[in-house]
Design a protein around this motif. Sequence first.
Motif, PDB file in Angstrom:
ATOM      1  N   HIS A  57     -11.066 -13.034 -52.019  1.00 19.97           N
ATOM      2  CA  HIS A  57     -11.633 -14.378 -51.856  1.00 19.97           C
ATOM      3  C   HIS A  57     -10.604 -15.504 -51.748  1.00 19.97           C
ATOM      4  O   HIS A  57     -10.780 -16.558 -52.365  1.00 19.97           O
ATOM      5  N   PRO A  58      -9.528 -15.349 -50.965  1.00 21.41           N
ATOM      6  CA  PRO A  58      -8.568 -16.459 -50.870  1.00 21.41           C
ATOM      7  C   PRO A  58      -9.174 -17.651 -50.135  1.00 21.41           C
ATOM      8  O   PRO A  58      -9.929 -17.490 -49.180  1.00 21.41           O
ATOM      9  N   LYS A  59      -8.836 -18.827 -50.628  1.00 20.71           N
ATOM     10  CA  LYS A  59      -9.320 -20.052 -49.997  1.00 20.71           C
ATOM     11  C   LYS A  59      -8.165 -21.025 -49.855  1.00 20.71           C
ATOM     12  O   LYS A  59      -7.282 -21.085 -50.728  1.00 20.71           O
ATOM     13  N   LEU A  60      -8.179 -21.806 -48.793  1.00 18.78           N
ATOM     14  CA  LEU A  60      -7.223 -22.884 -48.591  1.00 18.78           C
ATOM     15  C   LEU A  60      -7.949 -24.186 -48.891  1.00 18.78           C
ATOM     16  O   LEU A  60      -9.016 -24.457 -48.330  1.00 18.78           O
ATOM     17  N   VAL A  61      -7.395 -24.980 -49.794  1.00 22.23           N
ATOM     18  CA  VAL A  61      -7.987 -26.267 -50.164  1.00 22.23           C
ATOM     19  C   VAL A  61      -7.104 -27.357 -49.569  1.00 22.23           C
ATOM     20  O   VAL A  61      -5.884 -27.359 -49.765  1.00 22.23           O
ATOM     21  N   THR A  62      -7.700 -28.290 -48.835  1.00 22.90           N
ATOM     22  CA  THR A  62      -6.970 -29.410 -48.252  1.00 22.90           C
ATOM     23  C   THR A  62      -7.691 -30.707 -48.575  1.00 22.90           C
ATOM     24  O   THR A  62      -8.839 -30.701 -49.025  1.00 22.90           O
ATOM     25  N   LEU A  63      -7.007 -31.816 -48.343  1.00 25.14           N
ATOM     26  CA  LEU A  63      -7.573 -33.144 -48.572  1.00 25.14           C
ATOM     27  C   LEU A  63      -7.542 -33.917 -47.262  1.00 25.14           C
ATOM     28  O   LEU A  63      -6.488 -34.084 -46.659  1.00 25.14           O
ATOM     29  N   SER A  64      -8.690 -34.383 -46.828  1.00 17.88           N
ATOM     30  CA  SER A  64      -8.750 -35.196 -45.609  1.00 17.88           C
ATOM     31  C   SER A  64      -9.767 -36.307 -45.828  1.00 17.88           C
ATOM     32  O   SER A  64     -10.397 -36.386 -46.879  1.00 17.88           O
ATOM     33  N   GLY A  65      -9.929 -37.166 -44.852  1.00 17.04           N
ATOM     34  CA  GLY A  65     -10.887 -38.246 -45.026  1.00 17.04           C
ATOM     35  C   GLY A  65     -10.735 -39.326 -43.985  1.00 17.04           C
ATOM     36  O   GLY A  65     -10.219 -39.100 -42.896  1.00 17.04           O
ATOM     37  N   SER A  66     -11.156 -40.509 -44.350  1.00 19.67           N
ATOM     38  CA  SER A  66     -11.105 -41.669 -43.462  1.00 19.67           C
ATOM     39  C   SER A  66     -10.956 -42.914 -44.329  1.00 19.67           C
ATOM     40  O   SER A  66     -10.909 -42.827 -45.559  1.00 19.67           O
ATOM     41  N   TRP A  67     -10.912 -44.056 -43.706  1.00 16.23           N
ATOM     42  CA  TRP A  67     -10.747 -45.297 -44.456  1.00 16.23           C
ATOM     43  C   TRP A  67     -11.868 -45.411 -45.484  1.00 16.23           C
ATOM     44  O   TRP A  67     -13.041 -45.192 -45.177  1.00 16.23           O
TER      45      TRP A  67
END
Length: 197
Positions: A116-126
């Motif tokens: 169950h490997p997962k990649l966690v990232t952070l993204s978004g907008s203003w």
Amino acid sequence: SICPLQYVGHEIIEGKLPMKYAAGKLPELRGGGEAATLVVKMEDGITGLEVDLVYTVFRDFDAVTRRTIIKNPADKDENFLPRLFGMEATPRRSPGGSVNIDRLMSATVDFHPFPHPKLVTLSGSWANERRVRIHPLEQGKVSIDSLRGTSSHQHNPFCAITTSAEADNLETTGDVWAFNFVYSGNFLMEAEMVETG
């Protein structure tokens, strides 16, 4: 082309090696209790560039910091290449001359297979920064990058690999390996799972 770095030596320093040109004006981990730093000294036999790979471990934190220092020494004599390789050669450029670095990758980390490997990232907008995104890792490659020239709210220069089977409990279950650039312009983070996991 790839820079053929050769090991020159290493040094172990008590404490954290300060960032010489930051002069306390740029963000960096300061203090942090007891620490030890390993400086691995490398050299490129073609260009004469000196590369220091700096690793600091902190006793009170489960963290390792890493940075690369590239030096273009002006004081190398013109015969350093033949001496380095034990042969007769003509340098491609004069020592201390101009060198363009097109790409410098920070690290490559290999993991043993785990479920169950997962990649966690952070993204978004203003006004919607750092939204947690979870990418299940399957055979193939996942890339997160930014060509904005600076860190931003669209793609934060952070990622983590987790073993947590439950997406809702990433912070309380499983193991996590996190990676973050303190300084970044353009960046690329990739996670690849091969056929063996």
